[in-house]
Design a protein around this motif. Structure first.
Motif: not given
Lengths: 590, 291
Positions: A276-280, A294-298, A304-308, A328-337
Motif C-alpha cells: 500500500l505504501e508503495t502504491a501511494f 476511520e483513519a488512524t495513526s496506524l 506520507y510519500a504521496a503528501c508532498a 500528516l501536514v508536516a509531510h504536506s508543505p504544498n497544501l492550499r486547501r
C-alpha cells in the motif's frame, strides 16, 4: 473600446434594419466576431457582451456552448431554447441553499424533467449536465441516458428524488461517459449493482466519484473498469472499498490526480502494508486526497510519500487527533486547501499554521454538532494560530463554540485577503465569551479589513450594528447568510441599502419584518434571490411586494400552528418566466 | 383563524399559548408516531422553549421542555419563540412583535449550554434542538450516526432526527357531520394505510361521532384495518387536489398524492358515490360542496 466601433454601435442599436447596421458588419464581420466571442468562457463576460448591441447579442448567442442557470426558476426552458441554439453543457441550480439544512419541504419543486425534455428537442448533442439542489427521478435519469447519444458528463450535487436504479441507466446507456460525479445527494441506495452496468467496452471514464453512496459495489467490476480507463484522473470510492482493494486500484491507476479512498481501517499484513505504501508513493501526480474514513495513526503513514504533491487534503470524515494531523501536514508543505474535523482541536490547527505556509482555504467541521459528548472542538485559539502562519488564507469555514471579537480582529489583520468568511458559532446568540458583548465588532473588523470579501456568514450574538458595518464597508459582498441575528428592521435595511453587489441574501430566525422586506423593493431585481424564514414578515407585505414588482416571484410557505397573517418562509427571486406553474399546494405564489 | 380544535377550549383562542394547547390535544390523539410520552405541561412549555427568554421575571432557561411541540409539528424554533408567553397571550394576533424579540435577542445569556447527560430519555435531551442547525449538510449530519460509538448511538440518532425534522405537510381534515375540523401531518406517514389508521383514531371512527352503529359493529371495526380506503365503511376518505377536484384517496402513488393534495374530507359513502371512482375523470367538477 475602439471609437469607430462605438459610433456604429450607436446607430445599429437604434435601427437594426438600417443601412448603418451593415456598415458595422463591414467593419467587423460576423465571422470574426463569432470567432472572437467563442473564446469567451465566463458566463458573466458573455452576459456583458450580449448587452453591447444587437449584433453582439446575436453573435454571443450563437457561440455560447455552456449554459449556467443559477436559479432554475428565473427562466424557462422555452426561453432558453429560443435564445441559445448550440448548447453542449448545462449547469442548473434549483432549491434555495437552506434546503441543504432541511428548511425546504419535500416536493417543493426544482424538477429537472421539463428541462430534459426541452434539451432532448433542441440540444440533442448535449454532452454535460451539472445539477445542484435539483430534484430528478429515475425516469429522468433514464430519459437522459437514452436521449443524448453523445452524453459525456453527469454531476449531481445535493440533489434528490432518484435512486441507484437511475444510475444503472446512465452506466448502461451512456457509451461515451467521461464523468460520473455523485455527491451528497438524498437518494435511495438499492445496492451497488449500478457499477456493474458499465459495459466492458467502456474505457472513456475520466472522473468517477461515488464516495457518498453507501452500498457495496462489485470490486471486480470496479477494478476492471479502472484498468480499462487509462484517462481516469479522478477516482473517489465509497466506504465499502477496503485498504487492500484500494491498493489494487492504485496499482492500476497511478496517474490519478484526485483520489478518494474507502475505509482506511483494516488489519493488514506487513506485506500488504508495504504494498500500500508503495502504491501511494507511485502516485506522483496526486493533488487531492479525500475519504479516509476511520483513519488512524496506524495506517496514515502510508500516505506520507504521496503528501508532498498534495494541494487539497479533505480530512472532514476522519476523526483525527492533533498529533495525527500534525504528522500528516508536516509531510504536506504544498497544501492550499485543508478540510478537517474539529477533533484535531486547537493544537492540531497550530501545526497547520506552522507547516502549511501556502494554505488558502481552511474548513473545520464539527464532529459533535449536537453537543452530546464532552468534546472540546476548536476555539478562537486555533483560528488565530492558523492566521499567524498562513497569511494567504482567503477562504474559511469555521465551526466553533466560542469566539472573541479581539481574536477575529487579529485574524483579519493577519489575513486581510479574505474573500469567503463563514464563521459559525454553534450556539445561537452566543456573545464574546470573554467580554460577554455582542460579536458586532468581530464582523465589523472583517468587513472593514477585507475589502475583497464576497461571501459572509455571521453568527453569535449580533445587533443591528453588525449590519450597519456590513452595509457601510462590504462593497464587494455577494452572498450573506444570517441566522439568529439582528435587533430590528434597521439591520436588514442597512444591508439592502449598502451592499451594491449583493446577489444572495438568506436569513433565518431574525427579527426583520415588513419594513425591512419592503425597503429592498428596488434591490431584489438586481439579486438572484432572497430567503427569509422565521422572521417577522407578514402576508400583507409579501402581497405588496408581489404587486409592486411583477418581475419578482414572491413565494410563501407557512408553518403549522402559525397565524394566517404570518409569512413564515419567504422566497423572493427575479424571473423572466413569470410565476412558476409547478408549485405544490403548500407554496403560495403571490 | 384556522386552528379549529376538536373539543378544545373556546373558539377564537388565536395563537396565544395556542401552540401548547393544540399540542396537548394532538398528544391525546396520538398523531405522530414518535411523540414523547412525557410531554411537558403547559407552563414548562411556555417558558422553556430552549433558549433563555427576554421579558424579565417570567424567563427561565428550561431547555428540557422542548420535545413536545416538535414531536407534533416539526416546529421550527423561531425568534418569536424566545418571547415570554405573556406577550403572546396579550396580543394573540400580533404579527410583528419586533420589540419583544429585540429583548430576547439582546439577552446576553442567550445560548444553549448543557452538559452531556447520556442517561436522559430521548424526548428530553435538553439541548435546544433546532431544525437545520448547525448548518451542516444533511449527508454529513447523517454520517455522524454511522460514526457514533455504541453508547452514544441512540442519543445521536435522536439528535439527528430532530435536526432532520421534516418540514411538516399539514392539511385540514373535515368529517361530514362534525363541525370542527382537524389537521394531519402527511409527512409523518409514508403510505395510505398509516394515514387512514391515524384518521380512524383521530375521529374515533370505530366509535364514530354521529355514526349509528351497534356495539357489536364497533368492536369489529376496532380490530379490522382501516375501512376508510376500501369502501366498506359508512365513510370514505377523499381529497381535494391542486386543481380543485375531489378525488378518492388511494388511487395514485403516495408521492403523487402528497404533491397534489390540498385538503382531506371524510365523506359519507352515500355522498361519495358522485365522485369519480377508480378512473380519473378530472374534467368533471365534483358537485359535492366542500365543507
Amino acid at each position: 473600446m475602439d471609437p469607430k466601433l462605438k459610433k456604429t454601435k450607436d446607430s445599429s442599436s437604434n435601427s437594426a434594419n438600417s443601412p448603418d447596421s451593415t456598415h458595422s458588419s463591414f467593419l467587423f464581420p460576423d465571422e470574426v466576431l463569432e470567432r472572437v466571442l467563442s473564446l469567451l468562457h465566463s458566463h458573466k463576460d458573455r452576459s456583458s457582451v450580449s448587452l453591447v448591441c444587437k449584433d453582439w447579442y446575436n453573435a454571443e448567442r450563437w457561440t455560447r456552448t455552456k449554459l449556467f442557470i443559477g436559479n432554475c426558476y428565473s427562466v424557462s426552458p422555452e426561453i432558453v431554447a429560443r435564445r441559445f441554439p448550440r448548447i453542449k453543457s448545462v449547469t442548473l441550480k434549483g432549491k434555495p441553499r437552506f434546503s441543504d439544512f432541511n428548511l425546504v419541504p419535500q416536493y417543493w419543486g426544482a424538477d429537472v424533467h421539463s428541462w430534459l425534455v426541452m434539451f432532448a428537442k433542441v440540444y440533442p448533442f448535449l454532452e454535460e449536465l451539472r445539477l445542484k439542489r435539483m430534484t430528478l427521478s429515475d425516469e429522468s435519469l433514464k430519459f437522459l441516458a437514452t436521449s443524448f447519444p453523445g452524453f459525456k458528463a453527469l454531476s449531481l450535487l445535493s440533489c434528490d428524488g432518484f435512486s441507484t436504479d437511475g444510475l444503472k441507466a446512465i452506466a448502461t446507456h451512456c457509451k461515451n461517459l467521461t464523468e460520473l460525479d455523485i455527491q451528497e445527494n438524498g437518494i435511495d441506495d438499492f445496492g451497488g449493482g449500478w457499477l456493474s452496468c458499465f459495459s466492458e467496452n467502456c474505457s472513456s471514464l475520466e472522473v468517477l466519484n461515488f464516495a457518498s453512496l453507501s452500498s457495496d459495489v462489485s470490486f471486480d467490476a470496479l477494478e476492471k473498469l479502472v484498468r480499462r480507463c487509462k484517462s481516469l484522473r479522478i477516482l473517489k470510492v465509497n466506504k465499502s472499498i477496503s485498504l487492500d482493494q484500494l491498493q489494487q486500484l492504485l496499482v492500476q491507476a497511478p496517474q490519478l490526480i484526485e483520489l478518494g479512498t474507502g475505509s482506511f481501517q483494516q488489519e493488514l499484513t506487513p506485506r500488504q502494508y508495504e504494498d500500500l505504501e508503495t502504491a501511494f508513493s507511485n502516485c506522483k501526480n496526486l493533488q487531492t486526497l479525500s475519504g479516509l474514513w476511520e483513519a488512524t495513526s496506524l495506517h496514515l503513514p502510508v500516505l506520507y510519500a504521496a503528501c508532498a504533491s498534495l494541494t487539497f487534503l479533505n480530512l472532514s470524515y476522519a476523526t483525527l487527533r492533533s498529533d495525527e494531523l500534525a504528522k500528516l501536514v508536516a509531510h504536506s508543505p504544498n497544501l492550499r486547501r485543508l478540510w478537517v474535523l474539529d477533533t484535531v482541536e486547537d493544537k492540531g490547527l497550530e501545526t497547520v499554521g506552522s507547516s502549511c505556509p501556502l494554505l488558502e482555504e481552511l474548513r473545520v467541521y464539527p464532529a459533535d454538532p449536537f453537543e452530546l459528548d464532552l468534546h472540546h472542538g476548536v476555539t478562537e485559539a486555533g483560528f488565530l494560530a492558523v492566521s499567524h502562519g498562513c497569511r494567504k488564507l482567503h477562504y474559511v469555514l469555521y465551526f466553533c463554540r466560542q469566539m472573541t471579537n479581539a481574536a477575529v480582529a487579529t485574524i483579519v489583520q493577519n489575513c486581510p485577503d479574505f474573500t469567503h468568511f463563514r464563521l459559525c458559532i454553534m450556539n445561537p446568540g452566543e456573545p464574546d465569551y470573554l467580554t460577554n458583548e455582542p460579536m458586532d465588532e468581530a464582523f465589523g473588523a472583517v468587513v472593514k479589513t477585507c475589502t475583497n470579501l464576497q461571501r459572509l456568514a455571521v453568527s453569535g450574538l449580533l445587533t443591528d450594528l453588525t449590519f450597519e458595518y456590513i452595509g457601510r464597508y462590504a462593497k464587494n459582498l455577494e452572498t450573506l447568510s444570517v441566522a439568529f441575528a439582528g435587533s430590528s428592521d434597521r439591520g436588514m435595511q442597512c444591508v439592502l441599502q449598502g451592499c451594491p453587489k449583493l446577489r444572495k441574501l438568506e436569513i433565518r430566525d431574525s427579527p426583520f419584518g415588513n419594513a425591512a422586506l419592503l425597503s429592498g423593493v428596488e434591490k431584489y431585481e438586481t439579486m438572484r434571490s432572497l430567503w427569509m424564514s422565521a422572521c417577522n414578515v407578514t402576508m400583507s407585505a409579501c402581497r405588496l411586494l408581489a404587486k409592486d414588482m411583477p418581475r419578482l416571484n414572491v413565494e410563501v410557505m407557512r408553518d403549522e400552528g402559525s397565524d394566517d397573517r404570518q409569512a413564515d418562509k419567504v422566497y423572493v427571486y427575479r424571473s423572466v418566466a413569470g410565476p412558476r406553474r409547478d408549485a405544490p399546494p403548500f407554496v403560495l405564489t403571490l | 383563524m384556522e386552528n379549529t380544535l376538536l373539543g378544545g377550549g373556546g373558539g377564537g383562542g388565536g395563537i396565544s399559548g395556542g401552540m401548547s394547547i393544540v399540542s396537548r390535544e394532538e398528544n391525546n390523539m396520538a398523531m405522530s408516531s414518535d411523540e414523547s410520552s412525557s410531554y411537558p405541561d403547559e407552563s414548562e412549555l411556555e417558558l422553556g422553549l430552549g433558549l433563555s427568554l427576554g421579558g424579565g421575571a417570567k424567563s427561565k432557561s428550561k431547555p428540557t421542555a422542548t420535545a413536545g411541540p416538535w414531536g407534533q409539528y416539526a416546529r421550527i424554533l423561531t425568534a418569536k419563540d424566545f418571547l415570554s408567553v405573556v406577550s403572546t397571550k396579550e396580543s394573540s394576533s400580533s404579527s410583528s412583535s419586533s420589540s419583544s424579540v429585540t429583548k430576547a435577542n439582546n439577552n446576553p445569556s442567550c445560548g444553549v449550554k448543557r452538559t452531556a447527560e447520556p442517561s436522559s430519555p430521548p424526548g428530553r435531551s435538553g439541548a435546544s434542538q433546532v431544525v437545520g442547525w448547525p448548518p451542516i449538510r444533511t449527508y454529513r449530519i447523517q454520517s455522524l450516526v454511522n460514526h457514533a460509538k455504541s453508547p452514544m448511538t441512540e442519543e445521536i440518532t435522536s439528535a439527528v432526527d430532530k435536526w432532520l425534522l421534516k418540514a411538516s405537510l399539514f392539511v385540514k381534515v373535515n368529517m361530514d357531520g362534525i363541525p370542527i375540523g382537524r389537521k394531519v401531518d402527511l409527512n409523518a406517514h409514508s403510505c395510505y394505510e398509516t394515514l387512514s389508521q391515524t384518521l380512524d383514531n383521530m375521529f374515533k371512527l370505530s366509535v364514530a361521532v354521529g355514526a349509528r352503529r351497534s356495539n357489536a359493529e364497533e368492536q369489529v371495526v376496532m380490530t379490522r384495518p382501516s375501512r376508510l380506503l376500501n369502501g366498506s365503511s359508512e365513510f370514505m376518505l377523499t381529497y381535494e387536489d391542486k386543481e380543485g377536484d375531489w378525488m378518492l384517496v388511494g388511487d395514485v402513488p403516495w408521492e403523487m398524492f402528497l404533491s397534489s393534495v390540498k385538503r382531506l374530507r371524510i365523506m359519507r359513502t352515500a355522498e361519495a358515490n358522485g365522485l369519480a371512482p377508480r378512473s380519473h375523470e378530472r374534467n368533471r367538477r365534483q358537485s359535492i360542496a366542500p365543507v
